[in-house]
Design a protein around this motif. Structure first.
Motif, short mmCIF file in Angstrom:
data_model
loop_
_atom_site.label_atom_id
_atom_site.label_comp_id
_atom_site.label_asym_id
_atom_site.label_seq_id
_atom_site.Cartn_x
_atom_site.Cartn_y
_atom_site.Cartn_z
N GLY A 1 -4.14 11.21 10.88
CA GLY A 1 -3.66 9.93 11.36
C GLY A 1 -4.15 9.60 12.76
O GLY A 1 -4.90 10.35 13.38
N GLY B 1 1.91 6.22 3.23
CA GLY B 1 2.22 6.97 4.44
C GLY B 1 3.26 6.25 5.27
O GLY B 1 3.99 5.37 4.79
N ASP C 1 0.15 6.24 12.84
CA ASP C 1 0.12 6.23 11.38
C ASP C 1 -0.24 7.62 10.87
O ASP C 1 -0.63 8.50 11.64
CB ASP C 1 -0.88 5.18 10.86
CG ASP C 1 -2.31 5.46 11.28
OD1 ASP C 1 -2.85 6.51 10.88
OD2 ASP C 1 -2.90 4.64 12.02
N GLY D 1 -2.59 7.98 8.45
CA GLY D 1 -3.72 7.60 7.61
C GLY D 1 -4.89 8.56 7.68
O GLY D 1 -4.75 9.74 8.02
N ASN E 1 3.30 1.99 2.05
CA ASN E 1 3.63 2.48 3.39
C ASN E 1 4.99 1.99 3.84
O ASN E 1 5.50 0.95 3.37
CB ASN E 1 2.59 1.99 4.41
CG ASN E 1 1.20 2.53 4.11
OD1 ASN E 1 1.06 3.68 3.71
ND2 ASN E 1 0.18 1.69 4.28
N LYS F 1 0.82 -1.21 0.00
CA LYS F 1 0.00 0.00 0.00
C LYS F 1 0.86 1.27 0.00
O LYS F 1 0.36 2.36 0.27
CB LYS F 1 -0.93 0.01 1.22
CG LYS F 1 -1.90 -1.17 1.23
CD LYS F 1 -2.99 -1.00 2.27
CE LYS F 1 -3.95 0.11 1.89
NZ LYS F 1 -5.08 0.24 2.78
N PHE G 1 -5.72 1.62 7.07
CA PHE G 1 -6.25 2.96 6.86
C PHE G 1 -5.20 3.97 6.43
O PHE G 1 -5.40 5.17 6.56
CB PHE G 1 -6.94 3.45 8.14
CG PHE G 1 -8.17 2.65 8.49
CD1 PHE G 1 -9.37 2.86 7.84
CD2 PHE G 1 -8.10 1.65 9.44
CE1 PHE G 1 -10.49 2.13 8.16
CE2 PHE G 1 -9.21 0.89 9.76
CZ PHE G 1 -10.41 1.13 9.11
N THR G 2 -4.10 3.46 5.94
CA THR G 2 -3.02 4.35 5.50
C THR G 2 -2.55 3.93 4.12
O THR G 2 -2.33 2.74 3.86
CB THR G 2 -1.84 4.32 6.49
OG1 THR G 2 -2.31 4.61 7.80
CG2 THR G 2 -0.78 5.34 6.11
N GLU G 3 -2.39 4.89 3.25
CA GLU G 3 -1.82 4.65 1.91
C GLU G 3 -0.72 5.67 1.65
O GLU G 3 -0.90 6.86 1.89
CB GLU G 3 -2.89 4.75 0.83
CG GLU G 3 -3.91 3.61 0.88
CD GLU G 3 -4.86 3.63 -0.31
OE1 GLU G 3 -4.57 4.39 -1.25
OE2 GLU G 3 -5.84 2.89 -0.29
#
Length: 473
Positions: A457, A379, A398, A400, A341, A339, A375-377
């Motif tokens: 985040g 990042g 995070d 996100g 990350n 993703k 929930f993070t892309e």
């Protein structure tokens, strides 16, 4: 019998008993008073005759004057013979030897009940006897007897009893009216509570009883209001739990349906030779993957229930924080990279330790990191640890999408998803991870908190007690 009638009956019984008791006491008191007053009057006549040293002629004249007052006078000599009124026959006083001796000794005597007159006539009289002594030598000369018919006394008593009866009837009527009013007042308060109770049975938890703080009914109203508040809260919690149960069943069905549909489709394709040979290995791999996903979901739910019922057993040991965080990073690096990350690890000291169950600690951190990746892309996900006043503090942060503040309390529920549109992706998140993390942290005697901002985040912070703090708890 209704309560209002029971109250009225109780009031009337108390009233009747009180009136009868009081009436009997008063009647006896007044009757005694009437007799005492009559005796005083008769003694007064007798003493007047003696003090005035009246002759028989004087007594005869005086008797004629007071005859209208129903007074009878008699005199007896020292031998207990009637000397006045004069009669051809011989009559005695009829007193006992004991009473006659009392007269001789100078005592006065009163007889309230005599059924014969001085000359043996049939008449009920009250009689008093006063001894008569010689003024010169003090010898006993006889007695003066004064009597009055009881019929006159009974007439006075009858008038008094009639007055008492009227007073009783009037006060009884007033007592009945009062008992009806008071019983109705108390019953209305009970009826109000009954109506309120019926309203609750119909599901109306907004009912409220006035509490004036005056008596036990108001105390009952106060307790009733507390009960309603408690029932309202309990009902709200039951509804919330029921909604969670329904959502849970829907989510479980949804989570199970996706892998089962995939597996069933592949099996049908293999059965009917619809999958090319070169794709069969990939299809079998997908079935294995979906199977593992279902097994993981079942195991996670079993773990969660074990933790809720405190059936889980922890084997705590001192672990190196750097090694733990590095292990989590290595396990999830591939997933994070897919993703876009990156995962960073930062520990305040190479010798920093964590006192926890190894497998459960890895499970906690993997779940939190998985959540961050989800929930993070493109990042960054950071795993950090430091010591703080007898605790080891671990943070998973995070960059996100974040959460709204009002969503934070709900993330610990099973299958809760902050983004309703989210569905299982390639890594098959089940939505139970955070609930497991919270339970595991609690079983370790620690605490977990979360802060988040939309678009900035989220940061999960775990505080686990060190060995000394943990053993002391």
């Amino acid at each position: 019998m209704k309560y209002v009638y029971k109250q009225m009956l109780a009031f009337l019984i108390v009233f009747v008993v009180t009136v009868l008791t009081t009436g009997i006491i008063f009647i006896r008191f007044f009757v005694t008073n009437i007799y005492d007053e009559k005796e005083r009057q008769l003694f007064g006549y007798a003493e007047a005759i003696i003090e005035e040293n009246m002759t028989l002629a004087d007594i005869s004249t005086g008797t004629a004057m007071i005859s209208k007052q129903d007074v009878i006078v008699a005199m007896y000599n020292k031998n207990d013979r009637l000397v006045y009124p004069i009669s051809n026959q011989t009559y005695s006083s009829g007193l006992s030897d004991r009473d006659w001796n009392r007269l001789v000794q100078g005592n006065r005597i009163a007889l309230r009940q005599r059924d014969r007159g001085f000359m043996n006539e049939e008449i009920a009289i009250v009689t008093v006897y006063v001894p008569l002594f010689n003024y010169q030598n003090g010898d006993f000369e006889g007695t003066v007897a004064v009597a009055a018919p009881i019929s006159g006394i009974k007439k006075d008593i009858s008038h008094m009893q009639t007055g008492m009866l009227w007073a009783t009837l009037i006060s009884g009527g007033m007592a009945i009216l009062f008992s009806i009013g008071f019983a109705n007042y108390l019953s209305q308060r009970i009826v109000r509570m009954r109506k309120a109770t019926n309203a609750i049975t119909q599901g109306d938890f907004e009912i409220y009883l006035e509490d004036y703080g005056r008596d036990e009914f108001d105390e009952l109203s106060r307790d009733f209001n507390k009960m309603v508040t408690s029932l309202k809260e309990s009902n709200a919690e039951i509804m919330r739990q029921e909604n969670l149960r329904r959502q849970f069943m829907m989510d479980v069905a949804h989570e199970m349906r996706t892998p089962l549909t995939t597996i069933n489709g592949i099996l049908e394709g293999l059965e009917h030779d619809m999958i090319p040979e070169k794709r069969r290995a990939r299809s079998i791999e997908m079935m294995h993957k979906e199977t593992r996903r279902m097994i993981r979901m079942v195991n996670e739910n079993l773990d969660y229930e074990k933790m809720r019922s405190e059936q889980i057993v922890l084997t705590k040991q001192i672990l190196n924080a750097q090694e733990i965080l590095q292990t989590v990073k290595e396990q999830l690096q591939t997933k994070a990279s897919s993703k876009g990350n990156t995962i960073g690890v930062s520990v305040s000291s190479p010798h920093l330790t964590i006192y926890a169950d190894y497998d459960r600690l890895i499970q906690m951190l993997v779940n939190l990191t998985n959540n961050a990746i989800q929930f993070t892309e493109n990042g960054r996900i950071s795993l950090t640890a430091h010591a703080s006043d007898g605790f080891t503090v671990i943070k998973v942060s995070d960059t996100g999408i974040g959460m709204k503040e009002e969503e934070i309390p709900a993330i610990w529920e099973r299958f809760y998803k902050t983004d309703p549109s989210r569905r299982s992706d390639a890594y098959s998140e089940t939505g139970i991870g955070l609930a497991i993390v919270k339970s595991l942290v609690a079983n370790h005697g620690g605490e977990i908190t979360v802060t988040s901002k939309i678009g900035k985040g989220t940061v999960f912070t775990i505080q686990l007690p060190n060995k000394e703090n943990s053993d002391g708890q």
